[in-house]
Scaffold this active site. Structure first.
Site, short mmCIF file in Angstrom:
data_model
loop_
_atom_site.label_atom_id
_atom_site.label_comp_id
_atom_site.label_asym_id
_atom_site.label_seq_id
_atom_site.Cartn_x
_atom_site.Cartn_y
_atom_site.Cartn_z
N ASP A 16 -7.61 -4.99 8.88
CA ASP A 16 -7.21 -3.74 8.22
C ASP A 16 -7.07 -3.91 6.72
O ASP A 16 -6.31 -3.22 6.06
CB ASP A 16 -5.88 -3.24 8.83
N GLU A 52 0.83 -1.22 0.00
CA GLU A 52 0.00 0.00 0.00
C GLU A 52 0.85 1.26 0.00
O GLU A 52 1.94 1.28 0.58
CB GLU A 52 -0.87 0.02 1.26
P1 NAD Z 1 2.50 -10.56 13.64
O1 NAD Z 1 2.38 -11.51 12.51
O2 NAD Z 1 3.86 -10.21 14.14
O3 NAD Z 1 1.64 -11.07 14.87
C1 NAD Z 1 0.35 -11.57 14.77
C2 NAD Z 1 0.12 -12.58 15.88
O4 NAD Z 1 -1.26 -12.99 15.84
C3 NAD Z 1 0.96 -13.85 15.74
O5 NAD Z 1 1.75 -14.04 16.90
C4 NAD Z 1 -0.08 -14.96 15.56
O6 NAD Z 1 0.30 -16.18 16.16
C5 NAD Z 1 -1.29 -14.34 16.26
N1 NAD Z 1 -2.59 -14.92 15.89
C6 NAD Z 1 -3.04 -15.30 14.66
N2 NAD Z 1 -4.29 -15.79 14.75
C7 NAD Z 1 -4.65 -15.71 16.06
C8 NAD Z 1 -5.83 -16.03 16.79
N3 NAD Z 1 -6.88 -16.56 16.18
N4 NAD Z 1 -5.86 -15.79 18.12
C9 NAD Z 1 -4.78 -15.26 18.77
N5 NAD Z 1 -3.62 -14.94 18.13
C10 NAD Z 1 -3.56 -15.16 16.79
O7 NAD Z 1 1.75 -9.22 13.16
P2 NAD Z 1 1.85 -7.75 13.75
O8 NAD Z 1 2.91 -6.96 13.05
O9 NAD Z 1 1.84 -7.79 15.24
O10 NAD Z 1 0.46 -7.16 13.22
C11 NAD Z 1 -0.76 -7.67 13.72
C12 NAD Z 1 -1.89 -7.19 12.87
O11 NAD Z 1 -2.04 -5.77 12.98
C13 NAD Z 1 -1.71 -7.46 11.38
O12 NAD Z 1 -2.92 -7.95 10.86
C14 NAD Z 1 -1.37 -6.11 10.78
O13 NAD Z 1 -1.80 -6.00 9.45
C15 NAD Z 1 -2.17 -5.20 11.70
N6 NAD Z 1 -1.65 -3.82 11.79
C16 NAD Z 1 -2.59 -2.84 11.84
C17 NAD Z 1 -2.17 -1.53 11.97
C18 NAD Z 1 -3.19 -0.45 12.09
O14 NAD Z 1 -2.85 0.73 12.01
N7 NAD Z 1 -4.43 -0.78 12.31
C19 NAD Z 1 -0.81 -1.21 12.02
C20 NAD Z 1 0.13 -2.25 11.99
C21 NAD Z 1 -0.32 -3.57 11.88
#
Ligand code: NAD
Length: 349
Positions: free
Chosen positions: A235, A64
């Site tokens: 997101d 993006e």
């Molecule tokens: P990451 O991959 O480092 O961590 C995600 C975690 O979620 C992993 O440890 C995984 O095991 C866990 N997980 C997956 N399914 C699960 C479930 N059903 N129950 C519990 N845990 C579960 O990712 P990250 O960098 O921490 O990002 C997390 C999310 O936040 C991503 O989807 C990313 O796109 C989103 N994000 C959003 C914003 C925003 O501004 N809203 C900003 C950054 C990241």
């Protein structure tokens, strides 16, 4: 004003320097500073150029571009979201960003934004919780203990005085990692075996998981009245975390509706389902939390203005420090029209 003979360099902040800058300022102080910068820009929301981010989707993720301008500066972030990456030893989210001067169009800052995105996302969550969460909230359920989770926890501590975090992840190794990282940071950490357990006594529920599907991290019966939900992970089109029924019981607060309707939890709802824009709560033109029993939901997707605020914060913070390198990324022929002559003269240099 730059003289024709002066070489213009663009300050570049590497990942290493971003980490050094963060420690120089202090992690919590930086989270507070970023939250302040974001809140200030939300107050001047109406003067920004706003557009939903430009997304290029593939089966495995999304890439993006997120642009905006306040008329004086223009900023954009490049960011990806690839949930499968962690399984390959790579980050789910990586980013870099650029700030430019609107008057000349010249870039003024280039920086890594992987660290900065984690910091700004957490700062935004905590700034929003300050406005919407039950007053005096002390305990948060943190569901999804990946890259963002410790930042989310510390921002809630720094901005609203969070004292306890209850961690849950489907992968216990992620929970162990987050618990280890939060040791000695002034928050009491409890490792939980289920999402339900993590929510016991929590006034704030943060969902921050990564899975490219309509997931049900929270089902309707799990969410009691009066809580604040900080939903971070949904997101992207086709990527949500909450059961639809929860959305019907909540008052929903969003960053920029045209983007959130496509990417957020509310992609599950009718297009005219009422939502409140956060900038209006911050400027006092819309109501935030009205009652103790109300469920408030921040349907976070991440918006360009938050990145703009973070870029401006870093641009000011590196002034007079050693936390950047000068990049030679602007061609500067003595005669601006003689770009080719500059190339010829460089032959054999
Ligand atoms: P990451 O991959 O480092 O961590 C995600 C975690 O979620 C992993 O440890 C995984 O095991 C866990 N997980 C997956 N399914 C699960 C479930 N059903 N129950 C519990 N845990 C579960 O990712 P990250 O960098 O921490 O990002 C997390 C999310 O936040 C991503 O989807 C990313 O796109 C989103 N994000 C959003 C914003 C925003 O501004 N809203 C900003 C950054 C990241």
């Amino acid at each position: 004003m730059l003289q024709p003979s002066e070489k213009a360099y663009v300050p570049f902040v590497s990942v290493d320097n971003m980490m050094r800058l963060t420690h120089h300022i202090g992690i919590e102080e930086m989270l507070r500073g970023l939250a302040g910068a974001i809140e200030e820009d939300f107050r001047r929301w109406e003067l920004f150029d706003k557009t939903p981010r430009v997304a290029s989707h593939s089966e495995v993720g999304v890439i993006e571009l997120m642009p905006t301008s306040d008329g004086e500066f223009y900023g954009f972030k490049y960011v990806n979201g690839h949930p499968k990456n962690t399984g390959e030893g790579l980050q789910t989210v990586t980013a870099f960003g650029l700030l430019a001067d609107v008057y000349t169009g010249y870039p003024k800052l280039l920086t890594e934004m992987t660290m900065l995105t984690a910091l700004r996302t957490a700062a935004t969550s905590a700034m929003v919780a300050k406005h919407l969460a039950p007053k005096g909230s002390k305990t948060m359920a943190m569901i999804g203990n990946g890259a963002q989770s410790e930042f989310q926890t510390l921002a809630m501590k720094a901005l609203i005085g969070l004292e306890n975090v209850r961690l849950y992840d489907t992968d216990p190794k992620a929970t162990d990692k987050a618990a280890r990282n939060l040791e000695g940071m002034g928050v009491t950490v409890t490792k939980c075996k289920s999402a339900e357990e993590s929510m016991e006594g929590a006034e704030i529920i943060t969902t921050c998981t990564a899975d490219k599907q309509y997931a049900t991290i929270l089902s309707d019966n799990m969410v009691g009245s009066g809580v604040h939900i900080n939903a971070i992970g949904g997101d992207c089109p086709g990527k949500t975390e909450l059961a639809e029924a929860i959305l019907h019981r909540s008052d929903i607060f969003v960053e920029f509706p045209p983007q959130t309707r496509v990417e957020g939890e509310i992609q599950q709802l009718a297009e005219d389902h009422p939502v409140t824009e956060l900038w209006q709560v911050i400027t006092g033109t819309a109501e935030g939390r009205r009652s103790a029993g109300q469920i408030t939901l921040f349907d976070s997707v991440g918006f360009a203005i938050e990145d703009f605020s973070a870029l401006r914060y870093v641009q000011k913070a590196i002034k007079g420090t050693e936390f950047y390198q000068d990049l030679d990324m602007l061609a500067d022929p003595d005669d601006p029209r003689d770009l080719f002559g500059m190339l010829r003269r460089a032959q054999g240099d």
